[in-house]
Design an enzyme around this catalytic site. Sequence first.
Site, PDB file in Angstrom:
ATOM      1  N   ARG A   1      30.489  32.214  14.609  1.00 53.35           N
ATOM      2  CA  ARG A   1      31.241  32.668  13.442  1.00 53.35           C
ATOM      3  C   ARG A   1      31.377  31.523  12.435  1.00 53.35           C
ATOM      4  O   ARG A   1      30.970  30.398  12.729  1.00 53.35           O
ATOM      5  CB  ARG A   1      32.624  33.177  13.852  1.00 53.35           C
ATOM      6  CG  ARG A   1      33.480  32.104  14.517  1.00 53.35           C
ATOM      7  CD  ARG A   1      34.869  32.632  14.865  1.00 53.35           C
ATOM      8  NE  ARG A   1      35.574  31.666  15.704  1.00 53.35           N
ATOM      9  CZ  ARG A   1      36.779  31.872  16.216  1.00 53.35           C
ATOM     10  NH1 ARG A   1      37.419  32.999  15.980  1.00 53.35           N
ATOM     11  NH2 ARG A   1      37.352  30.961  16.970  1.00 53.35           N
TER      12      ARG A   1
ATOM     13  N   GLU B   1      48.847  33.385  15.746  1.00 51.41           N
ATOM     14  CA  GLU B   1      48.240  33.397  17.078  1.00 51.41           C
ATOM     15  C   GLU B   1      49.018  32.419  17.955  1.00 51.41           C
ATOM     16  O   GLU B   1      49.045  31.226  17.682  1.00 51.41           O
ATOM     17  CB  GLU B   1      46.771  32.970  17.013  1.00 51.41           C
ATOM     18  CG  GLU B   1      45.922  33.894  16.157  1.00 51.41           C
ATOM     19  CD  GLU B   1      44.464  33.469  16.088  1.00 51.41           C
ATOM     20  OE1 GLU B   1      44.039  32.610  16.878  1.00 51.41           O
ATOM     21  OE2 GLU B   1      43.752  33.995  15.213  1.00 51.41           O
TER      22      GLU B   1
ATOM     23  N   GLU C   1      41.148  31.248   9.661  1.00 49.74           N
ATOM     24  CA  GLU C   1      41.106  29.804   9.954  1.00 49.74           C
ATOM     25  C   GLU C   1      40.058  29.047   9.158  1.00 49.74           C
ATOM     26  O   GLU C   1      39.080  28.526   9.718  1.00 49.74           O
ATOM     27  CB  GLU C   1      40.890  29.562  11.445  1.00 49.74           C
ATOM     28  CG  GLU C   1      42.095  29.904  12.284  1.00 49.74           C
ATOM     29  CD  GLU C   1      41.921  29.508  13.747  1.00 49.74           C
ATOM     30  OE1 GLU C   1      40.806  29.186  14.152  1.00 49.74           O
ATOM     31  OE2 GLU C   1      42.925  29.537  14.468  1.00 49.74           O
TER      32      GLU C   1
ATOM     33  N   TRP D   1      38.812  26.810  25.229  1.00 51.56           N
ATOM     34  CA  TRP D   1      38.007  25.915  24.383  1.00 51.56           C
ATOM     35  C   TRP D   1      38.321  24.434  24.503  1.00 51.56           C
ATOM     36  O   TRP D   1      37.634  23.609  23.924  1.00 51.56           O
ATOM     37  CB  TRP D   1      38.107  26.339  22.923  1.00 51.56           C
ATOM     38  CG  TRP D   1      39.495  26.678  22.448  1.00 51.56           C
ATOM     39  CD1 TRP D   1      40.009  27.938  22.333  1.00 51.56           C
ATOM     40  CD2 TRP D   1      40.534  25.789  22.037  1.00 51.56           C
ATOM     41  NE1 TRP D   1      41.308  27.891  21.871  1.00 51.56           N
ATOM     42  CE2 TRP D   1      41.653  26.577  21.683  1.00 51.56           C
ATOM     43  CE3 TRP D   1      40.652  24.395  21.928  1.00 51.56           C
ATOM     44  CZ2 TRP D   1      42.866  26.027  21.225  1.00 51.56           C
ATOM     45  CZ3 TRP D   1      41.842  23.842  21.484  1.00 51.56           C
ATOM     46  CH2 TRP D   1      42.926  24.662  21.137  1.00 51.56           C
TER      47      TRP D   1
ATOM     48  N   GLU E   1      34.873  34.299  24.427  1.00 51.84           N
ATOM     49  CA  GLU E   1      36.267  34.027  24.809  1.00 51.84           C
ATOM     50  C   GLU E   1      36.703  34.777  26.064  1.00 51.84           C
ATOM     51  O   GLU E   1      37.885  35.028  26.266  1.00 51.84           O
ATOM     52  CB  GLU E   1      37.184  34.309  23.609  1.00 51.84           C
ATOM     53  CG  GLU E   1      36.935  33.288  22.511  1.00 51.84           C
ATOM     54  CD  GLU E   1      37.789  33.448  21.267  1.00 51.84           C
ATOM     55  OE1 GLU E   1      38.485  34.477  21.136  1.00 51.84           O
ATOM     56  OE2 GLU E   1      37.742  32.545  20.415  1.00 51.84           O
ATOM     57  N   GLN E   2      35.736  35.102  26.930  1.00 51.75           N
ATOM     58  CA  GLN E   2      36.106  35.855  28.134  1.00 51.75           C
ATOM     59  C   GLN E   2      37.005  35.048  29.074  1.00 51.75           C
ATOM     60  O   GLN E   2      37.683  35.620  29.915  1.00 51.75           O
ATOM     61  CB  GLN E   2      34.864  36.362  28.863  1.00 51.75           C
ATOM     62  CG  GLN E   2      33.905  35.274  29.244  1.00 51.75           C
ATOM     63  CD  GLN E   2      32.633  35.851  29.824  1.00 51.75           C
ATOM     64  OE1 GLN E   2      32.582  36.177  30.995  1.00 51.75           O
ATOM     65  NE2 GLN E   2      31.606  36.005  29.005  1.00 51.75           N
ATOM     66  N   MET E   3      37.036  33.699  28.931  1.00 50.61           N
ATOM     67  CA  MET E   3      37.915  32.887  29.778  1.00 50.61           C
ATOM     68  C   MET E   3      39.268  32.628  29.109  1.00 50.61           C
ATOM     69  O   MET E   3      40.070  31.831  29.610  1.00 50.61           O
ATOM     70  CB  MET E   3      37.242  31.543  30.100  1.00 50.61           C
ATOM     71  CG  MET E   3      35.874  31.646  30.734  1.00 50.61           C
ATOM     72  SD  MET E   3      35.889  32.551  32.280  1.00 50.61           S
ATOM     73  CE  MET E   3      36.787  31.406  33.324  1.00 50.61           C
TER      74      MET E   3
HETATM   75  C1  GAL Z   1      41.638  30.745  17.082  1.00 48.73           C
HETATM   76  C2  GAL Z   1      40.909  31.885  16.406  1.00 48.73           C
HETATM   77  C3  GAL Z   1      40.852  33.115  17.281  1.00 48.73           C
HETATM   78  C4  GAL Z   1      40.462  32.744  18.669  1.00 48.73           C
HETATM   79  C5  GAL Z   1      41.424  31.734  19.205  1.00 48.73           C
HETATM   80  C6  GAL Z   1      41.143  31.324  20.636  1.00 48.73           C
HETATM   81  O1  GAL Z   1      41.230  29.514  16.587  1.00 48.73           O
HETATM   82  O2  GAL Z   1      41.505  32.227  15.179  1.00 48.73           O
HETATM   83  O3  GAL Z   1      39.941  34.029  16.739  1.00 48.73           O
HETATM   84  O4  GAL Z   1      39.167  32.231  18.654  1.00 48.73           O
HETATM   85  O5  GAL Z   1      41.360  30.579  18.415  1.00 48.73           O
HETATM   86  O6  GAL Z   1      42.081  30.385  21.083  1.00 48.73           O
END
Ligand code: GAL
Length: 633
Positions: free
Chosen positions: A105, A315, A144, A323, A363-365
């Site tokens: 992305r 979020e 973001e 990550w 992001e499955q984890m």
């Molecule tokens: C943010 C993002 C989300 C998702 C999240 C995972 O940076 O806006 O889409 O990726 O991290 O922690």
Amino acid sequence: MTRALGVCYYPEHWPEEQWPEDARRMAETGIEWVRIGEFAWSRLEPVPGDLRFDWLDRAIAVLADAGLKIVLGTPTATPPRWMLTRHPDMLAHDAQGRPRGFGSRRHYCLSHMGYREECRRIATLLGERYGRDPRIHAWQIDNEYGCHHTTLSFSPAALNRFRGWLRDRYGTIEALNAAWGNVFWSMEYGAFDEIGLPHLTVTEPNPAHVMAFRRFASDETVAFNRVQVDALRPLTDAPLSHNYMGRVLEFDHFAVGADLEIATWDSYPIGFLSDRLEADAAHKQRFLRQGDPDMQAFHHDLYRAVGRGRWWVMEQQPGPVNWAPFNPAPLDGMVRLWTWEAFAHGAEVVSYFRWRQAPFAQEQMHAGLLRPDSAPAPGLAEAETVAQELAAFPGDATTVQAPVALAFDYASAWAWETQPQGADFDYFRLVFEAYRALRRAGLSVDILPVGAAIPEGYRLVLVPGCAALPAGWAERLAESGAVVILGPRTNAKTPEMATPLPLPPGIPGLDVTVTRVESLPPSEARLVEGGGQVLHWAESLEGGAPVRLAGTGGAPVLVGDGALRYLAGWPDATLWGRILSDCGLPSEALPDGLRLRDLGAWRFAFNYAPEPVTWQGRTLPAAGVAWWLRDTE
Ligand code: GAL
């Protein structure tokens, strides 16, 4: 003021039959807001011009029928694959000049005018369809900015617009050559079209060139965002927002925020401690499952300023993320603590990322409030607890002015990244350590943009590391009624990254000149008479300003006896404490991991420590939160 919970939801990830049950469970949890749509472009427009909004209509209906208020995102952070076929040159380029690949992305270049037009088009289509829909209570533009290092692009599109930006700023090539000092190393240009982007040079490019590019890239972010603001504004009365990130400084958030009604940010405390904070191993271990005790609060206060009082957490980490280098689970109680901490700093909404953990793709984890099989994950019960507590919390608590303020300036971050002069000189780190010192003393803090009006009533204003003070601002600071501490590196550069003459800091009414600067490796600390040390950065001063604190050899560290004072080095935690008590502020540090925040008449306490702490007769368990009326203390 409203305070409510939200959640991020991706209806396009789940079978439609599941939506009503999801919506029902959200409402049952006590969630009031749901954000949708921000990555859904390939489902909204699978092929160019073939618009499929029917599923979104149905998702909105299902969610709203359950009583949820909707935040609708524009999907421009994830241009679909066909967009590349249509605009093959829209990709951002990295500093090596390589185009970014498709398949994750944020691959677009902010300066690509064809892509900007596509963003205007999709935002307009969404605005026309949903702008007056009473079920849409807010908008999020893109997702973001700056995340994954996507502000700077070294693409042909960026080069083209950079040259135009330079023409507008300098007018003539002679003016640019003079401003940048291009006589040095025969770097003079004959025309704007000869100028490249500041990369791939043999050794460092001219700092003035780099700084111009940083300002340009920030302006491009503002301009990119404004395209969608201009598209949506006439089509809706709902507030517009953007979700910023933690420790992303590549663009001026105050400038983007000026076009929006609400600032939101994405808070991942455990991920941030692991991947973007300088701290020793013991600190990282102690706060492994809680996150740093000041990192969230700092961003709450920063984005409160960016949103001019209106801000959310869009979020909120609900469990392990995917990550960071290591991804432990939050200590029991931390999801509740993080949520309450945001409310104590004035958040209107705290929204968890995400509802259900995805069983597929990148992001499955990453945890959600639900497991991939829809069973509750541990975060869900904590969200539910907060919802019940919120319902019982009196509604009259609103943000009040803090006793101290801290000035923040994105351009200084770019300046010191451009010319750090020492490997450990980092603007965010300097400001954050000042913030930490204030919070360890139990103080609530307001963050203000450099150059802002300073309301009366502050006891102290800290202005660390401001590379170039706006004209006239020091005079206004002097009249604010607060003690103001400027430095180190105050006014050390002109806006064109040159050394000012007469030499810095050039603070009116303060007889002090910085005659020499030194950067220090971690092995070197300069002791201060009476306690504390200067680390990383030390300045030599001349002038008649009275010395308040000095090194053991007599070198001045803090000078000035009027409202404005100058700090000639980077203090360690002990020295910060001494500086605060020198200003008459509380110097007794809170127990390690305990933090306070005042909201209206209430005082909140948060225990980030992994063990119980006791303070003034109150004991908080690990991850504990408490609140009481200040006048009952
Ligand atoms: C943010 C993002 C989300 C998702 C999240 C995972 O940076 O806006 O889409 O990726 O991290 O922690």
